[in-house]
Write a protein that holds these residues in place. Structure first.
Motif, PDB file in Angstrom:
ATOM      1  N   ARG A 275       0.831  -1.202   0.000  1.00  0.00           N
ATOM      2  CA  ARG A 275       0.000   0.000   0.000  1.00  0.00           C
ATOM      3  C   ARG A 275       0.868   1.254   0.000  1.00  0.00           C
ATOM      4  NH1 ARG A 275      -3.759   0.909   5.123  1.00  0.00           N
ATOM      5  NH2 ARG A 275      -1.784   1.710   5.960  1.00  0.00           N
ATOM      6  N   PRO A 276       0.584   2.222  -0.868  1.00  0.00           N
ATOM      7  CA  PRO A 276       1.388   3.452  -0.903  1.00  0.00           C
ATOM      8  C   PRO A 276       1.121   4.333   0.315  1.00  0.00           C
ATOM      9  CG  PRO A 276      -0.474   3.634  -2.393  1.00  0.00           C
ATOM     10  CD  PRO A 276      -0.478   2.216  -1.883  1.00  0.00           C
ATOM     11  N   GLU A 277       1.998   5.305   0.513  1.00  0.00           N
ATOM     12  CA  GLU A 277       1.873   6.195   1.663  1.00  0.00           C
ATOM     13  C   GLU A 277       0.768   7.232   1.480  1.00  0.00           C
ATOM     14  OE1 GLU A 277       3.421   5.861   4.500  1.00  0.00           O
ATOM     15  OE2 GLU A 277       4.515   4.107   3.767  1.00  0.00           O
ATOM     16  N   ILE A 278       0.361   7.466   0.227  1.00  0.00           N
ATOM     17  CA  ILE A 278      -0.661   8.481  -0.045  1.00  0.00           C
ATOM     18  C   ILE A 278      -2.015   7.985   0.449  1.00  0.00           C
ATOM     19  CG2 ILE A 278      -1.816   9.832  -1.822  1.00  0.00           C
ATOM     20  CD1 ILE A 278       0.681   9.513  -3.538  1.00  0.00           C
ATOM     21  N   GLU A 279      -2.616   8.724   1.367  1.00  0.00           N
ATOM     22  CA  GLU A 279      -3.888   8.317   1.955  1.00  0.00           C
ATOM     23  C   GLU A 279      -5.058   8.897   1.169  1.00  0.00           C
ATOM     24  OE1 GLU A 279      -6.271   8.459   6.258  1.00  0.00           O
ATOM     25  OE2 GLU A 279      -4.297   9.408   6.018  1.00  0.00           O
TER      26      GLU A 279
END
Length: 252
Positions: free
Chosen positions: A110-114
């Motif tokens: 999962r990427p860090e961008i929420e």
């Protein structure tokens, strides 16, 4: 296997409103009404019990296996499954950016961008049904599960296109008697393919890759409940570690 076209009903809880996966489920109704669905009383006539030919009377005895009289445990089982399915779907609204990210990435990638609606937080619930052999656990479970459709097909929801979205509400598989995680994963893949009416998925070569492959298949099919039935006879105890199963299997 039951495949139905989505018919949406207004959800009761505010947090469930606007979620097509929940609103496409059968509406909540009183237990007395559900019980009439589960009941089955074979036709009976006095002249049959008094028939002079014993072979005729014996033949009619076969109908005993069709008799269904729900007991108090049926209601507990039904409500528990109903709650568990809705609870799992409450975090998987297909119209939400959170779910879009959840579907696109593996859990450990999962990427860090929420997303603006937040990161995905699983709400899956586990249930265990234990009892003596021959008391009717499987029969009760199958009756309860068959109340819900296996697959729901969605086209559009309140003007939003949901083309090609197939929601697998539940599947049931048998736990392999050899306690093999690979055999279990392949069986789940096979049943999912059958439910979605698609060609058989070729299982990945390694356990790690197979688990990731299964995780993606479970996600994309919007699986609501996975039922794993333990075999009656084991050559050795079945013990499937949560560490070897995808996060979609785990309790949260």
């Amino acid at each position: 296997m039951t495949i139905t076209q989505a018919i949406y009903h207004d959800a009761i809880l505010p947090e469930h409103k606007g979620n097509p996966l929940i609103e496409a489920l059968p509406p909540k109704i009183a237990w007395q009404v559900v019980m009439t669905v589960f009941c089955n009383y074979p036709d009976y006539a006095e002249e049959v019990s008094e028939h002079p030919n014993p072979l005729v009377r014996e033949e009619y005895l076969n109908r005993i296996e069709e008799l269904r009289q729900p007991l108090t445990d049926y209601e507990s089982c039904f409500r528990a499954i109903e709650r568990a399915i809705k609870k799992g779907y409450s975090a998987k609204n297909p119209l939400s950016p959170t779910t879009a990210q959840y579907l696109h990435y593996l859990v450990d990638e999962r990427p860090e961008i929420e997303p603006r609606t937040g990161f995905f937080q699983p709400k899956g619930e586990g249930l265990t049904l234990i009892g003596e052999r021959g008391v009717g656990k499987s029969s009760m479970l199958e009756q309860v599960l068959n109340y819900f459709p296996n697959v729901i097909e969605h086209d559009s929801y309140k003007g939003c296109s949901l083309t090609a979205l197939k929601q697998v509400v539940w599947i049931k598989v048998d736990c392999p008697s050899n306690s093999s995680v690979r055999d279990l994963c392949e069986e789940i893949l096979s049943v999912l393919d059958l439910s979605l009416d698609k060609e058989k998925t070729k299982p990945a070569g390694t356990i790690g890759a197979l688990v990731r492959q299964l995780e993606q298949c479970i996600k994309s099919s919007f699986l609501g409940m996975l039922i794993i039935e333990s075999p009656r006879v084991h050559r050795r105890p079945v013990c499937l570690s949560q560490a070897t199963l995808p996060d979609s299997f785990k309790l949260s």
